[in-house]
Design a protein around this motif. Structure first.
Motif, PDB file in Angstrom:
ATOM      1  N   THR A   1      -7.354   1.478  -2.045  1.00 54.53           N
ATOM      2  CA  THR A   1      -7.900   0.761  -3.189  1.00 54.53           C
ATOM      3  C   THR A   1      -8.346  -0.620  -2.712  1.00 54.53           C
ATOM      4  O   THR A   1      -7.530  -1.473  -2.411  1.00 54.53           O
TER       5      THR A   1
ATOM      6  N   ILE B   1      -8.605   5.809  -7.373  1.00 56.83           N
ATOM      7  CA  ILE B   1      -8.599   6.779  -6.270  1.00 56.83           C
ATOM      8  C   ILE B   1      -7.193   6.857  -5.691  1.00 56.83           C
ATOM      9  O   ILE B   1      -6.577   5.837  -5.388  1.00 56.83           O
TER      10      ILE B   1
ATOM     11  N   PRO C   1       0.827  -1.207   0.000  1.00 56.67           N
ATOM     12  CA  PRO C   1       0.000   0.000   0.000  1.00 56.67           C
ATOM     13  C   PRO C   1       0.861   1.258   0.000  1.00 56.67           C
ATOM     14  O   PRO C   1       1.973   1.265   0.539  1.00 56.67           O
ATOM     15  N   ASN C   2       0.337   2.288  -0.650  1.00 56.25           N
ATOM     16  CA  ASN C   2       0.918   3.625  -0.556  1.00 56.25           C
ATOM     17  C   ASN C   2       2.226   3.847  -1.326  1.00 56.25           C
ATOM     18  O   ASN C   2       2.856   4.882  -1.166  1.00 56.25           O
ATOM     19  N   VAL C   3       2.599   2.886  -2.140  1.00 58.24           N
ATOM     20  CA  VAL C   3       3.831   3.094  -2.913  1.00 58.24           C
ATOM     21  C   VAL C   3       3.556   3.901  -4.184  1.00 58.24           C
ATOM     22  O   VAL C   3       4.484   4.298  -4.886  1.00 58.24           O
ATOM     23  N   GLY C   4       2.239   4.125  -4.477  1.00 58.93           N
ATOM     24  CA  GLY C   4       1.890   4.942  -5.644  1.00 58.93           C
ATOM     25  C   GLY C   4       1.354   4.138  -6.813  1.00 58.93           C
ATOM     26  O   GLY C   4       1.446   4.577  -7.964  1.00 58.93           O
ATOM     27  N   LYS C   5       0.745   2.997  -6.527  1.00 61.06           N
ATOM     28  CA  LYS C   5       0.217   2.154  -7.613  1.00 61.06           C
ATOM     29  C   LYS C   5      -0.914   2.864  -8.369  1.00 61.06           C
ATOM     30  O   LYS C   5      -0.924   2.892  -9.586  1.00 61.06           O
TER      31      LYS C   5
ATOM     32  N   LEU D   1      11.351  12.038  -5.107  1.00 58.72           N
ATOM     33  CA  LEU D   1      11.721  12.238  -3.702  1.00 58.72           C
ATOM     34  C   LEU D   1      13.135  11.751  -3.403  1.00 58.72           C
ATOM     35  O   LEU D   1      13.648  11.950  -2.306  1.00 58.72           O
TER      36      LEU D   1
ATOM     37  N   ALA E   1       5.369   8.975 -10.704  1.00 61.02           N
ATOM     38  CA  ALA E   1       3.991   9.156 -11.183  1.00 61.02           C
ATOM     39  C   ALA E   1       3.621  10.627 -11.095  1.00 61.02           C
ATOM     40  O   ALA E   1       2.813  11.116 -11.879  1.00 61.02           O
TER      41      ALA E   1
ATOM     42  N   ASP F   1      -3.623   9.266   0.529  1.00 58.13           N
ATOM     43  CA  ASP F   1      -2.374   8.926   1.199  1.00 58.13           C
ATOM     44  C   ASP F   1      -2.550   8.084   2.459  1.00 58.13           C
ATOM     45  O   ASP F   1      -1.668   7.972   3.279  1.00 58.13           O
TER      46      ASP F   1
ATOM     47  N   ASN G   1       8.885   3.737  -7.753  1.00 55.89           N
ATOM     48  CA  ASN G   1       8.131   4.986  -7.939  1.00 55.89           C
ATOM     49  C   ASN G   1       8.641   6.060  -6.956  1.00 55.89           C
ATOM     50  O   ASN G   1       9.440   5.773  -6.075  1.00 55.89           O
ATOM     51  N   LYS G   2       8.134   7.256  -7.125  1.00 50.12           N
ATOM     52  CA  LYS G   2       8.474   8.403  -6.272  1.00 50.12           C
ATOM     53  C   LYS G   2       9.951   8.789  -6.414  1.00 50.12           C
ATOM     54  O   LYS G   2      10.603   9.196  -5.454  1.00 50.12           O
TER      55      LYS G   2
ATOM     56  N   SER H   1      -1.543   6.035  -8.454  1.00 47.91           N
ATOM     57  CA  SER H   1      -1.000   7.216  -9.154  1.00 47.91           C
ATOM     58  C   SER H   1      -0.324   6.796 -10.449  1.00 47.91           C
ATOM     59  O   SER H   1      -0.441   7.465 -11.478  1.00 47.91           O
TER      60      SER H   1
HETATM   61  P1  GDP Z   1      -1.210   3.136  -3.679  1.00 50.11           P
HETATM   62  O1  GDP Z   1      -1.789   2.893  -2.329  1.00 50.11           O
HETATM   63  O2  GDP Z   1       0.013   2.301  -3.897  1.00 50.11           O
HETATM   64  O3  GDP Z   1      -2.191   3.012  -4.778  1.00 50.11           O
HETATM   65  O4  GDP Z   1      -0.658   4.649  -3.661  1.00 50.11           O
HETATM   66  P2  GDP Z   1      -1.354   5.991  -4.186  1.00 50.11           P
HETATM   67  O5  GDP Z   1      -1.257   6.109  -5.641  1.00 50.11           O
HETATM   68  O6  GDP Z   1      -2.708   6.118  -3.560  1.00 50.11           O
HETATM   69  O7  GDP Z   1      -0.339   7.065  -3.597  1.00 50.11           O
HETATM   70  C1  GDP Z   1      -0.032   7.132  -2.225  1.00 50.11           C
HETATM   71  C2  GDP Z   1       0.565   8.508  -1.920  1.00 50.11           C
HETATM   72  O8  GDP Z   1       1.820   8.644  -2.591  1.00 50.11           O
HETATM   73  C3  GDP Z   1      -0.294   9.673  -2.398  1.00 50.11           C
HETATM   74  O9  GDP Z   1      -0.218  10.701  -1.459  1.00 50.11           O
HETATM   75  C4  GDP Z   1       0.357  10.077  -3.697  1.00 50.11           C
HETATM   76  O10 GDP Z   1       0.125  11.431  -4.012  1.00 50.11           O
HETATM   77  C5  GDP Z   1       1.818   9.821  -3.402  1.00 50.11           C
HETATM   78  N1  GDP Z   1       2.586   9.530  -4.630  1.00 50.11           N
HETATM   79  C6  GDP Z   1       2.292   8.627  -5.584  1.00 50.11           C
HETATM   80  N2  GDP Z   1       3.228   8.642  -6.558  1.00 50.11           N
HETATM   81  C7  GDP Z   1       4.142   9.579  -6.200  1.00 50.11           C
HETATM   82  C8  GDP Z   1       5.364  10.053  -6.812  1.00 50.11           C
HETATM   83  O11 GDP Z   1       5.807   9.631  -7.876  1.00 50.11           O
HETATM   84  N3  GDP Z   1       6.017  11.028  -6.128  1.00 50.11           N
HETATM   85  C9  GDP Z   1       5.561  11.540  -4.946  1.00 50.11           C
HETATM   86  N4  GDP Z   1       6.295  12.497  -4.374  1.00 50.11           N
HETATM   87  N5  GDP Z   1       4.435  11.114  -4.366  1.00 50.11           N
HETATM   88  C10 GDP Z   1       3.727  10.151  -4.959  1.00 50.11           C
END
Ligand code: GDP
Length: 367
Positions: free
Chosen positions: A197, A189, A171-175, A286, A302, A192, A282-283, A177
């Motif tokens: 999902t 959706i 979770p939260n790695v940006g999938k 940062l 993303a 953070d 991802n990310k 996004s």
């Molecule tokens: P998921 O749970 O893996 O689907 O993650 P989300 O797509 O919901 O993203 C989790 C958080 O990470 C959110 O606050 C996003 O805005 C942030 N995030 C996603 N991708 C990136 C990225 O490439 N860079 C940064 N700085 N933040 C990101």
């Protein structure tokens, strides 16, 4: 679009359609696109075009109700309503019928180009050629020709169904996004809070011109929450049936520091081991300058879009490592592939008559 065909097509449409510019359809020039109303002065707005003496196109609103009303009125005017299935009076062969049907289900230009080649005769010619080779007694060559066709079968089937790519990771790695960034608009959706999902969200995207169904899965982690456990279960099922898995981690937070093998990652996440996943870090925005992602992961962001073009290109190469050149014969239906498979088996057994029968069946006329 409702296609009205036959000697009474224009008369039938004229009973239902009032062109805004006045004259009945029979007096409108061929190819003229006419706006008007269907059934009554206040009826549905439609656009109608008489394309030939015996052909009319009725373009109505989408959905179920508008086309249904047009079809009902045409039926009342004496037309026979048929499901559109690619059948056409001028299709000679079953391959042609199948190609038209597949083209209607096809969502990208590149897939359509391959299907248009088959509509234009590429597959029929290659099969006819294999039959000639067989008749000339060159059994090994015929076997090679059939094998070359069968090798493109998996690609052929995906032209309409699309390839399935699953985005997986903690979770939260940006999938979500990443999925949005690849598809190009907000579909999943993003939030953070880990674990947002809950279900598998899918969207079709064109990747290097190929139709790809991207699925964003629930974050995978050990949990006691039954809802999350159920969604993780669905994520696993999606991974099992995927053509390719993108294993996402957050840059600088590799799932298991020090390990770079994707297989290890899958094991630790309790995932079925996808064959050759693409690892994505991802990310990357940062990341500290000079910091490298672990192992062979592709660094992307993303958020900024950095590295996405390279990732998309890598997905395309992985799904279709060897794109067929223009004009190449590609079998694209289960029927064609089954006949070719049986022809190959018969050649193998030395039953050339039966092999030829199967090849001939691929070329069956339209019924
Ligand atoms: P998921 O749970 O893996 O689907 O993650 P989300 O797509 O919901 O993203 C989790 C958080 O990470 C959110 O606050 C996003 O805005 C942030 N995030 C996603 N991708 C990136 C990225 O490439 N860079 C940064 N700085 N933040 C990101």
């Amino acid at each position: 679009m409702v296609h009205v065909a036959g000697p009474a097509a224009v008369a039938a449409v004229d009973r239902c359609f009032r062109a805004a510019n006045g004259p009945p359809l029979a007096q409108q020039p061929f190819g003229a696109i006419r706006f008007g109303r269907w059934s009554s002065e206040t009826g549905e707005e439609v656009v109608v075009c008489r394309t030939a003496d015996d052909r009319v196109e009725v373009h109505c609103h989408g959905g179920d109700a508008a086309p249904r009303a047009v079809l009902d009125d045409l039926a009342a005017a004496g037309c026979t309503v048929r499901e559109w299935s690619g059948h056409s009076n001028d299709a000679d062969s079953l391959i042609e019928v199948e190609a038209r049907r597949a083209l209607a289900d096809c969502v990208t230009d590149r897939a359509a180009a391959v299907l248009l080649d088959q509509l234009g005769g590429a597959l029929a010619e290659a099969v006819a050629d294999a039959r000639r080779t067989l008749a000339a007694g060159k059994t090994d060559d015929a076997a090679d020709q059939v094998a070359a066709l069968l090798a493109l079968g998996p690609l052929g089937r995906r032209l309409t169904s699309g390839w399935r790519v699953v985005i997986a990771g903690r979770p939260n790695v940006g999938k979500s996004s990443l999925m949005n960034a690849i598809v190009g608009y907000r579909r999943a959706i993003v939030f953070d809070e880990p674990g947002v999902t809950r279900d598998v969200v899918s969207e079709v995207a064109a990747i290097e011109g190929w139709p790809v169904e991207l699925s964003d899965t629930a974050g995978l982690r050990d949990t006691d929450d039954p809802l999350e456990a159920a969604s993780a279960q669905r994520a696993r099922a999606a991974i099992e049936s995927a053509d390719l898995v993108l294993l996402v981690e957050a840059f600088g937070e590799p799932i298991t520091p020090g390990t770079s093998s994707a297989e290890d990652l899958c094991e630790r996440l309790g995932l079925p081991t996808p064959s050759k996943p693409i690892r994505v870090a991802n990310k990357a925005d940062l990341a500290m300058a000079g910091c490298e992602p672990g192992g062979e992961a592709m660094a992307v962001s993303a958020t900024t879009g950095a590295g996405l073009a390279e990732l998309v290109a890598a997905i395309g190469r992985r799904l279709v490592p060897d794109p067929p050149p223009p004009g190449r014969a590609v079998p694209f239906t289960a029927r064609q592939q089954e006949r070719l498979t049986r022809a190959a088996a018969a050649i193998d057994l030395g039953d050339l008559e039966q092999a030829d029968g199967h090849l001939q069946a691929v070329l069956a006329p339209a019924d």
